[in-house]
Every structure is written in C-alpha cells, then in structure tokens.
Write an enzyme that holds these catalytic residues in place. Structure first.
Site, PDB file in Angstrom:
ATOM      1  N   HIS A 175       0.819  -1.213   0.000  1.00 41.24           N
ATOM      2  CA  HIS A 175       0.000   0.000   0.000  1.00 41.24           C
ATOM      3  C   HIS A 175       0.849   1.257   0.000  1.00 41.24           C
ATOM      4  O   HIS A 175       2.029   1.219   0.339  1.00 41.24           O
ATOM      5  CB  HIS A 175      -0.987   0.037   1.175  1.00 41.24           C
ATOM      6  N   HIS A 226       3.835   7.104   3.910  1.00 42.60           N
ATOM      7  CA  HIS A 226       4.784   5.995   3.762  1.00 42.60           C
ATOM      8  C   HIS A 226       4.345   5.058   2.646  1.00 42.60           C
ATOM      9  O   HIS A 226       3.205   5.132   2.178  1.00 42.60           O
ATOM     10  CB  HIS A 226       4.975   5.226   5.077  1.00 42.60           C
ATOM     11  N   GLU A 280       7.662   1.058   5.067  1.00 47.03           N
ATOM     12  CA  GLU A 280       7.150   0.003   5.934  1.00 47.03           C
ATOM     13  C   GLU A 280       7.388  -1.314   5.208  1.00 47.03           C
ATOM     14  O   GLU A 280       7.187  -1.386   3.992  1.00 47.03           O
ATOM     15  CB  GLU A 280       5.648   0.231   6.163  1.00 47.03           C
TER      16      GLU A 280
HETATM   17 CO    CO Z   1       1.108   1.217   6.334  1.00 46.51          CO
END
Ligand code: CO
Length: 134
Positions: free
Chosen positions: A7, A79, A130
């Site tokens: 994502h 992020h 991440e």
């Molecule tokens: Co995330």
C-alpha cells in the site's frame, strides 16, 4: 526479497472524506473507517487492482501522524509499504546493509494483522518505508 507494493499511505485530517473522491470520481471500492487505537490512527482503504491506498487519520493525543499533519496541513504521502517473505530475515539483511529500523526493531502487528517494521526515511531517499510480512 522485495515483494508486492502492499500500500501507499496518505495522511489526512479526515480519512473518510479523503477516500470518498476515489469512490465517486473513480468508482473505486473503499472500506469503512477502522479505528486502530494501538497505532493511533483511523484507516480507510481504497482497493486498487494491484495495491491499496491507505488513508490514515490521527486518533488520540499521541498519534504518530499528528506531527506530520502539523507540517503538512493538507495531508500528504506518509509511507509506502512493501511485502517481504520473511520480515526477520529482511530486517537482519537491512541492518547488515546499514539501514536503520525504527523503534525497538521488533516487528509489530500492523493494520492488516501481519508483522510490520518501519525503516528510517534518511536511508530511503526521504521516504518512510514500511515492510510487511507477506
Ligand atoms: Co502502512
């Protein structure tokens, strides 16, 4: 070692409102707002054929994204999240290459119920990264 783009997270003052135009203008599927008190955020997901957009809104006084929204009052990309097959092996390789892992370096359960870690933006061209166990 590097898998799918899981994502892209966008911080916003109102996650539901921000996601709405993806439904109305693009016909995208958006989730209900999900509060994640242990992460200090409310999330709304937009599902795309190849990845997701994750809108994150601060929840609580100590939300990790409160400062980001102070600096970026209109919101912004917060992020990006990549999948890795083995998060502990990935972490150890990254540390071996000189990358910094945020927090205590122990994977935590993220928004999708899987272990995640965050990597220092200074080691990734200014982008907060991440990694999530696939
Ligand atoms: Co995330």
């Amino acid at each position: 070692m590097l898998g799918r783009l899981n994502h892209v997270a966008i911080a916003a003052k109102d996650a539901e409102k921000s996601a709405k135009i993806y439904a109305t203008a693009f016909g995208a599927e958006i989730s209900a707002a999900v509060p994640l008190p242990e992460h200090g955020v409310i999330t709304v997901f937009v599902t795309l054929p190849n990845t997701k957009i994750e809108f994150i809104q601060p929840l609580g006084e100590t939300s990790p994204i409160a400062k980001f929204l102070e600096r970026n009052p209109d919101g912004g990309i917060h992020h990006i999240c990549y999948e890795v097959p083995d998060i502990v092996a990935a972490r150890d390789t990254l540390i071996g290459e000189g990358a910094r892992v945020l927090g205590d370096g122990k994977p935590r359960i993220g928004a999708h119920g899987k272990p995640v870690l965050f990597l220092h933006p200074k080691d990734f061209s200014g982008a907060l990264v991440e990694i999530e166990q696939a």
